[in-house]
Design an enzyme around this catalytic site. Sequence first.
Site, PDB file in Angstrom:
ATOM      1  CB  SER A   1      19.012   3.991   1.834  1.00 52.61           C
ATOM      2  OG  SER A   1      18.107   3.249   1.046  1.00 52.61           O
TER       3      SER A   1
ATOM      4  CG  HIS B   1      15.154   2.843   2.794  1.00 52.78           C
ATOM      5  ND1 HIS B   1      15.525   3.826   2.009  1.00 52.78           N
ATOM      6  CD2 HIS B   1      14.522   3.383   3.963  1.00 52.78           C
ATOM      7  CE1 HIS B   1      15.178   4.906   2.728  1.00 52.78           C
ATOM      8  NE2 HIS B   1      14.647   4.779   3.765  1.00 52.78           N
TER       9      HIS B   1
ATOM     10  CG  ASP C   1      13.355   8.168   4.816  1.00 55.55           C
ATOM     11  OD1 ASP C   1      12.958   8.996   5.574  1.00 55.55           O
ATOM     12  OD2 ASP C   1      13.199   6.685   5.090  1.00 55.55           O
TER      13      ASP C   1
END
Lengths: 277, 189
Positions: B14, B41, B134
């Site tokens: 991310s 992401h 995540d």
Amino acid sequence: MIETFEKIEDIEIRLLLEALYVRYHYDFRNYAMGSIKRRLRQAREQMGFATISALQERVLHDETMLPRLLDYLTVQVSEMFRDPSYFRAIREKVVPHLKTYPSLKVWIAGCSCGEEVYSLAILFREEGLEDRTIFYATDINQDALRAAEAGVYDLDRIQLFTENHRKSGGKSSLSDYYHASYGRVSFDRSLRERVVFSDHSLVTDAVFGEMHLISCRNVMIYFDRPLQDRAVGLFSDSLARKGFFGIGSKESLRFSAHAEEFKEFVREEKIYQRLGK
Amino acid sequence: MTPASPRAIVIGASAGALEALSVILPSLPHDFRSPIIIVVHIPPDKRSVLAELFRAKCKIQVIEVEDKEPLRPATAYFAPPDYHLLIEDRETLGLTCEEPVLFSRPSIDVMFESAADIYGRDVTAVLLTGANQDGAKGLLAIAEAGGEVILQDPGGAFAAAMPEAGLKLCPDATVMSLDGISEHLRRIG
């Protein structure tokens, strides 16, 4: 050879899907397994069953459980004018061709809760095509079809819809087409006067008339390759010569057995045109 | 058809992903055997430039996934914005529009969990820099299925939260620097 054995959960899923088909004629057997597995795990957990077999037992004997399970198995995610550039391409590139026909048939396959139906009806009205068009809006989920027919959405989604409509090249104000009350918006009845809502399965049902435009976006991604081939074949057979076919922005006919029946019409928006039959 | 690769590499990242992947991906040779499946992401409303960007720098192939993309060796696959990426089987990738998970679509957890289902012990998962949770659950699923799990050293990461969350759920994961990860991947191919 890699040694493989079927995990218990995979057996359970296969049996549940078979049961749904035999008992209720809902056929998810050729859906893409990765996504089906995720959603059945969610259904099992949230509906409070220890195993998928237990869920199957209940659904077989209690038909009131079916709609709940179907809500997990069919993904209802859409928005009006989703991917505005797709609608802009329909408006600028496809509509000029459609204007040459005296009457038009449009099929929105897998219409979910109707967002795309109203988007196209508004676009066709703005372009002066609505009066000569019949829209067919189909889905396998009865609850979704009822929601589509009602045309009522949460007020907090309308800002996104309005923004999308504007980006799609909208020639009117979206607020002309709905009225708001109690946190909901209802779309104008007149928009669905020319829409036929119907239960239709791309898995088990047949060809649907001579369409000039078929829009089926982010529906076939839930199918496995062989089922995608069936669906694309069905669309190919349902299209008039030189009819248009729009799919989702990350879908492709590259991998389809029917690829050679279409040409790319607006490549970056995944709008194809049926070649002469 | 090329035969299905016996192994796969899966990577999640991310905040700070671009710099981290810029160490790893360009270092992989053109005859690298495994497919590399990557979730980063990215904002849902933008066209992603990740694939284009890395295509210019890498010896392996780099593509943004379309639904039912076939898996090939020596190829890096990026999830497109606003779709979940799933591994369907050892030959095919799939996309879905299901709800975001932990506010993310694509979600690292969703891709990692499908990797655990399909590859079992034949997968190496790498969780890199990021500012949220995540990937941790997905990493655990891979560890439980017998796959290899690697974390970027949180101390050297642009954002430590993601590898730290991974380490919390998978205390036995191997912790490595970016250079260490590159070297390891080149070794296992």
